[in-house]
Design a protein around this motif. Structure first.
Motif, PDB file in Angstrom:
ATOM      1  N   MET A   1      -4.679  38.645 -39.776  1.00 16.39           N
ATOM      2  CA  MET A   1      -4.562  39.405 -38.561  1.00 16.39           C
ATOM      3  C   MET A   1      -3.884  40.731 -38.893  1.00 16.39           C
ATOM      4  O   MET A   1      -2.989  40.786 -39.737  1.00 16.39           O
ATOM      5  N   ARG A   2      -4.297  41.776 -38.213  1.00 15.01           N
ATOM      6  CA  ARG A   2      -3.641  43.077 -38.365  1.00 15.01           C
ATOM      7  C   ARG A   2      -2.771  43.310 -37.142  1.00 15.01           C
ATOM      8  O   ARG A   2      -3.245  43.299 -36.015  1.00 15.01           O
ATOM      9  N   ALA A   3      -1.482  43.507 -37.372  1.00 18.33           N
ATOM     10  CA  ALA A   3      -0.531  43.748 -36.291  1.00 18.33           C
ATOM     11  C   ALA A   3      -0.339  45.251 -36.115  1.00 18.33           C
ATOM     12  O   ALA A   3      -0.424  46.024 -37.076  1.00 18.33           O
ATOM     13  N   TYR A   4      -0.061  45.659 -34.886  1.00 14.18           N
ATOM     14  CA  TYR A   4       0.111  47.066 -34.537  1.00 14.18           C
ATOM     15  C   TYR A   4       1.392  47.227 -33.739  1.00 14.18           C
ATOM     16  O   TYR A   4       1.690  46.423 -32.865  1.00 14.18           O
ATOM     17  N   ARG A   5       2.139  48.271 -34.057  1.00 18.97           N
ATOM     18  CA  ARG A   5       3.346  48.612 -33.289  1.00 18.97           C
ATOM     19  C   ARG A   5       3.374  50.118 -33.085  1.00 18.97           C
ATOM     20  O   ARG A   5       2.922  50.877 -33.934  1.00 18.97           O
ATOM     21  N   LEU A   6       3.943  50.542 -31.983  1.00 17.40           N
ATOM     22  CA  LEU A   6       4.191  51.958 -31.743  1.00 17.40           C
ATOM     23  C   LEU A   6       5.703  52.124 -31.678  1.00 17.40           C
ATOM     24  O   LEU A   6       6.351  51.651 -30.748  1.00 17.40           O
ATOM     25  N   LEU A   7       6.250  52.788 -32.672  1.00 14.85           N
ATOM     26  CA  LEU A   7       7.686  53.023 -32.743  1.00 14.85           C
ATOM     27  C   LEU A   7       8.014  54.306 -31.991  1.00 14.85           C
ATOM     28  O   LEU A   7       7.348  55.325 -32.199  1.00 14.85           O
ATOM     29  N   THR A   8       9.013  54.279 -31.124  1.00 14.39           N
ATOM     30  CA  THR A   8       9.409  55.464 -30.366  1.00 14.39           C
ATOM     31  C   THR A   8      10.921  55.607 -30.395  1.00 14.39           C
ATOM     32  O   THR A   8      11.652  54.623 -30.550  1.00 14.39           O
ATOM     33  N   GLU A   9      11.369  56.830 -30.223  1.00 14.74           N
ATOM     34  CA  GLU A   9      12.813  57.096 -30.239  1.00 14.74           C
ATOM     35  C   GLU A   9      13.005  58.564 -29.882  1.00 14.74           C
ATOM     36  O   GLU A   9      12.099  59.372 -30.031  1.00 14.74           O
ATOM     37  N   VAL A  54      -0.926  40.482 -41.587  1.00 13.53           N
ATOM     38  CA  VAL A  54      -0.086  39.291 -41.638  1.00 13.53           C
ATOM     39  C   VAL A  54      -0.947  38.051 -41.500  1.00 13.53           C
ATOM     40  O   VAL A  54      -2.066  38.107 -40.989  1.00 13.53           O
ATOM     41  N   THR A  55      -0.416  36.921 -41.943  1.00 15.59           N
ATOM     42  CA  THR A  55      -1.133  35.663 -41.781  1.00 15.59           C
ATOM     43  C   THR A  55      -0.915  35.141 -40.368  1.00 15.59           C
ATOM     44  O   THR A  55       0.066  35.502 -39.705  1.00 15.59           O
ATOM     45  N   GLY A  56      -1.800  34.283 -39.921  1.00 13.28           N
ATOM     46  CA  GLY A  56      -1.655  33.676 -38.611  1.00 13.28           C
ATOM     47  C   GLY A  56      -2.579  34.307 -37.587  1.00 13.28           C
ATOM     48  O   GLY A  56      -3.330  35.233 -37.875  1.00 13.28           O
ATOM     49  N   GLU A  57      -2.484  33.788 -36.398  1.00 15.83           N
ATOM     50  CA  GLU A  57      -3.323  34.219 -35.281  1.00 15.83           C
ATOM     51  C   GLU A  57      -2.484  34.964 -34.261  1.00 15.83           C
ATOM     52  O   GLU A  57      -1.283  34.711 -34.120  1.00 15.83           O
ATOM     53  N   TYR A  58      -3.128  35.815 -33.510  1.00  9.28           N
ATOM     54  CA  TYR A  58      -2.448  36.541 -32.448  1.00  9.28           C
ATOM     55  C   TYR A  58      -2.074  35.603 -31.305  1.00  9.28           C
ATOM     56  O   TYR A  58      -2.825  34.711 -30.941  1.00  9.28           O
ATOM     57  N   ALA A  59      -0.901  35.816 -30.741  1.00 12.22           N
ATOM     58  CA  ALA A  59      -0.456  35.118 -29.540  1.00 12.22           C
ATOM     59  C   ALA A  59       0.343  36.112 -28.700  1.00 12.22           C
ATOM     60  O   ALA A  59       1.075  36.929 -29.255  1.00 12.22           O
ATOM     61  N   PRO A  60       0.197  36.067 -27.381  1.00  8.08           N
ATOM     62  CA  PRO A  60       0.898  37.041 -26.520  1.00  8.08           C
ATOM     63  C   PRO A  60       2.408  37.079 -26.715  1.00  8.08           C
ATOM     64  O   PRO A  60       3.023  38.122 -26.534  1.00  8.08           O
ATOM     65  N   GLY A  61       3.037  35.992 -27.091  1.00  7.74           N
ATOM     66  CA  GLY A  61       4.485  35.953 -27.256  1.00  7.74           C
ATOM     67  C   GLY A  61       4.958  36.378 -28.652  1.00  7.74           C
ATOM     68  O   GLY A  61       6.133  36.308 -28.947  1.00  7.74           O
ATOM     69  N   LEU A  62       4.032  36.834 -29.488  1.00  5.28           N
ATOM     70  CA  LEU A  62       4.356  37.224 -30.851  1.00  5.28           C
ATOM     71  C   LEU A  62       5.402  38.337 -30.873  1.00  5.28           C
ATOM     72  O   LEU A  62       5.275  39.328 -30.166  1.00  5.28           O
ATOM     73  N   LYS A  63       6.456  38.174 -31.648  1.00  7.29           N
ATOM     74  CA  LYS A  63       7.509  39.176 -31.779  1.00  7.29           C
ATOM     75  C   LYS A  63       7.149  40.096 -32.944  1.00  7.29           C
ATOM     76  O   LYS A  63       7.427  39.795 -34.107  1.00  7.29           O
ATOM     77  N   LEU A  64       6.515  41.207 -32.624  1.00  7.55           N
ATOM     78  CA  LEU A  64       6.003  42.116 -33.667  1.00  7.55           C
ATOM     79  C   LEU A  64       7.109  42.663 -34.552  1.00  7.55           C
ATOM     80  O   LEU A  64       6.912  42.858 -35.749  1.00  7.55           O
TER      81      LEU A  64
END
Length: 67
Positions: A1-9, A54-64
């Protein structure tokens, strides 16, 4: 799975540290950074997208941030 985050500050050293920490944890930059004024605070804000395979499957509660 490919995880995505948008970092802001806010536009301070804290933003650079946030991005550097993500890179140290294996995240990769995705696209160009963005820079804009926050009309409510009058401060400049930065944003940078990052991705990570990352390994694993997407889940809505995933802590990116913990990947």
């Amino acid at each position: 799975m490919r995880a995505y985050r948008l970092l802001t500050e806010d536009d301070t050293a804290a933003f650079c540290h946030k991005v550097t920490e993500a890179l140290a944890k294996g995240w990769e930059l995705y696209g160009s950074p963005a820079y804009a004024a926050d009309p409510e605070t009058g401060r400049m804000r930065c944003a940078q997208a990052v991705i990570k395979d990352v390994t694993g499957e997407y889940a809505p509660g995933l802590k990116l941030g913990e990947l």
